[in-house]
Design a protein around this motif. Structure first.
Motif, PDB file in Angstrom:
ATOM      1  N   LEU A  62       0.826  -1.209   0.000  1.00 49.59           N
ATOM      2  CA  LEU A  62       0.000   0.000   0.000  1.00 49.59           C
ATOM      3  C   LEU A  62       0.864   1.264   0.000  1.00 49.59           C
ATOM      4  O   LEU A  62       0.503   2.267  -0.627  1.00 49.59           O
ATOM      5  CB  LEU A  62      -0.968  -0.015   1.190  1.00 49.59           C
ATOM      6  N   LEU A  63       2.002   1.207   0.680  1.00 51.68           N
ATOM      7  CA  LEU A  63       2.930   2.353   0.627  1.00 51.68           C
ATOM      8  C   LEU A  63       3.484   2.529  -0.782  1.00 51.68           C
ATOM      9  O   LEU A  63       3.638   3.668  -1.266  1.00 51.68           O
ATOM     10  CB  LEU A  63       4.076   2.161   1.630  1.00 51.68           C
ATOM     11  N   ILE A  64       3.762   1.421  -1.457  1.00 54.57           N
ATOM     12  CA  ILE A  64       4.233   1.487  -2.837  1.00 54.57           C
ATOM     13  C   ILE A  64       3.152   2.115  -3.720  1.00 54.57           C
ATOM     14  O   ILE A  64       3.438   2.938  -4.596  1.00 54.57           O
ATOM     15  CB  ILE A  64       4.625   0.092  -3.362  1.00 54.57           C
ATOM     16  N   ALA A  65       1.897   1.737  -3.455  1.00 50.31           N
ATOM     17  CA  ALA A  65       0.791   2.283  -4.238  1.00 50.31           C
ATOM     18  C   ALA A  65       0.654   3.786  -4.027  1.00 50.31           C
ATOM     19  O   ALA A  65       0.409   4.534  -4.973  1.00 50.31           O
ATOM     20  CB  ALA A  65      -0.514   1.585  -3.858  1.00 50.31           C
ATOM     21  N   ILE A  66       0.842   4.218  -2.797  1.00 54.77           N
ATOM     22  CA  ILE A  66       0.697   5.649  -2.487  1.00 54.77           C
ATOM     23  C   ILE A  66       1.858   6.453  -3.089  1.00 54.77           C
ATOM     24  O   ILE A  66       1.653   7.453  -3.764  1.00 54.77           O
ATOM     25  CB  ILE A  66       0.626   5.878  -0.968  1.00 54.77           C
ATOM     26  N   PHE A  67       3.083   5.999  -2.832  1.00 57.59           N
ATOM     27  CA  PHE A  67       4.249   6.784  -3.253  1.00 57.59           C
ATOM     28  C   PHE A  67       4.723   6.441  -4.658  1.00 57.59           C
ATOM     29  O   PHE A  67       5.401   7.243  -5.285  1.00 57.59           O
ATOM     30  CB  PHE A  67       5.401   6.608  -2.253  1.00 57.59           C
ATOM     31  N   GLY A  68       4.374   5.284  -5.154  1.00 59.20           N
ATOM     32  CA  GLY A  68       4.821   4.893  -6.487  1.00 59.20           C
ATOM     33  C   GLY A  68       3.813   5.231  -7.559  1.00 59.20           C
ATOM     34  O   GLY A  68       4.104   5.181  -8.738  1.00 59.20           O
ATOM     35  N   ASP A  69       2.617   5.582  -7.151  1.00 55.95           N
ATOM     36  CA  ASP A  69       1.559   5.955  -8.075  1.00 55.95           C
ATOM     37  C   ASP A  69       1.341   4.886  -9.135  1.00 55.95           C
ATOM     38  O   ASP A  69       1.180   5.190 -10.309  1.00 55.95           O
ATOM     39  CB  ASP A  69       1.881   7.322  -8.704  1.00 55.95           C
ATOM     40  N   LYS A  70       1.385   3.602  -8.691  1.00 57.12           N
ATOM     41  CA  LYS A  70       1.133   2.493  -9.615  1.00 57.12           C
ATOM     42  C   LYS A  70       0.001   1.642  -9.064  1.00 57.12           C
ATOM     43  O   LYS A  70      -0.037   1.342  -7.870  1.00 57.12           O
ATOM     44  CB  LYS A  70       2.388   1.640  -9.788  1.00 57.12           C
ATOM     45  N   PRO A  71      -0.908   1.221  -9.913  1.00 54.03           N
ATOM     46  CA  PRO A  71      -2.065   0.436  -9.440  1.00 54.03           C
ATOM     47  C   PRO A  71      -1.692  -0.979  -8.961  1.00 54.03           C
ATOM     48  O   PRO A  71      -2.435  -1.564  -8.193  1.00 54.03           O
ATOM     49  CB  PRO A  71      -2.977   0.367 -10.653  1.00 54.03           C
TER      50      PRO A  71
END
Length: 194
Positions: A62-71
């Motif tokens: 979820l952190l990757i989704a927030i900061f990486g802007d990838k679905p």
């Protein structure tokens, strides 16, 4: 007609045999409940570790989704979160800790009865009156019946583990050398031999 001493020996032998059988059953049941408790505790620990790993992975994705802007992070996080929810629901319903505690309590009660049976066998060999031994046997038999009625069920896996522990690993017994190391010197068999 048989001589009185022969009849007495036969009766003592029958009582001794019955007490030995009771002891054996109590020892096996005690060890089986110990193994059931061990199994529940081991499963509890595995599920807790899995929950921790899934929580960490879910939070990371979820952190990757927030900061990486990838679905993909959101998708992985949602999947891991659903798996974690499944583990949590199973854990809540399985009550592994409670089940383990029940088996531990039954094992403790059986241990007490097993030790009392062992003492009774010694008393019988030391000449305690057969009437006293029978009364104590009947009391122990009633106590064991109450323990067995209240005990949670065990399974074949725990019984096989108990059988292996008692027959192969001799978990219930000590060698003279082991006992000599545990007991005070004045109770050591080496000391008595001198």
């Amino acid at each position: 007609m048989a001589a009185p001493s022969l009849v007495s020996q036969t009766l003592t032998s029958a009582l001794d045999s019955q007490l030995r059988e009771m002891y054996g059953r109590a020892a096996y049941t005690h060890k089986t409940h110990q193994k059931m408790a061990d199994n529940y505790v081991a499963r509890y620990k595995r599920i807790k570790i899995a929950e921790i790993v899934l929580s960490a992975a879910t939070a990371s994705s979820l952190l990757i989704a927030i900061f990486g802007d990838k679905p993909i992070g959101t998708i992985i996080g949602a999947i891991l979160s659903a798996i974690l929810l499944g583990f949590t629901l199973y854990f809540k319903e399985a009550s592994l800790g409670e089940q383990g505690q029940l088996h531990t309590e039954v094992g403790a009660k059986l241990w007490g009865a097993r030790e009392a049976l062992l003492s009774l066998l010694v008393d019988l060999q030391d000449g305690r009156s057969m009437d006293e031994v029978r009364r104590e046997r009947d009391r122990l038999n009633a106590a064991l019946e109450d323990i067995y009625k209240a005990a949670p069920r065990t399974n074949a896996k725990a019984y096989a583990a108990a059988q292996k522990a008692l027959k192969d690993s001799e978990e219930l017994f000590f060698t003279d050398e082991e006992l000599n190391k545990m007991l005070p010197k004045q109770l050591s068999t080496k000391q008595k031999q001198l």
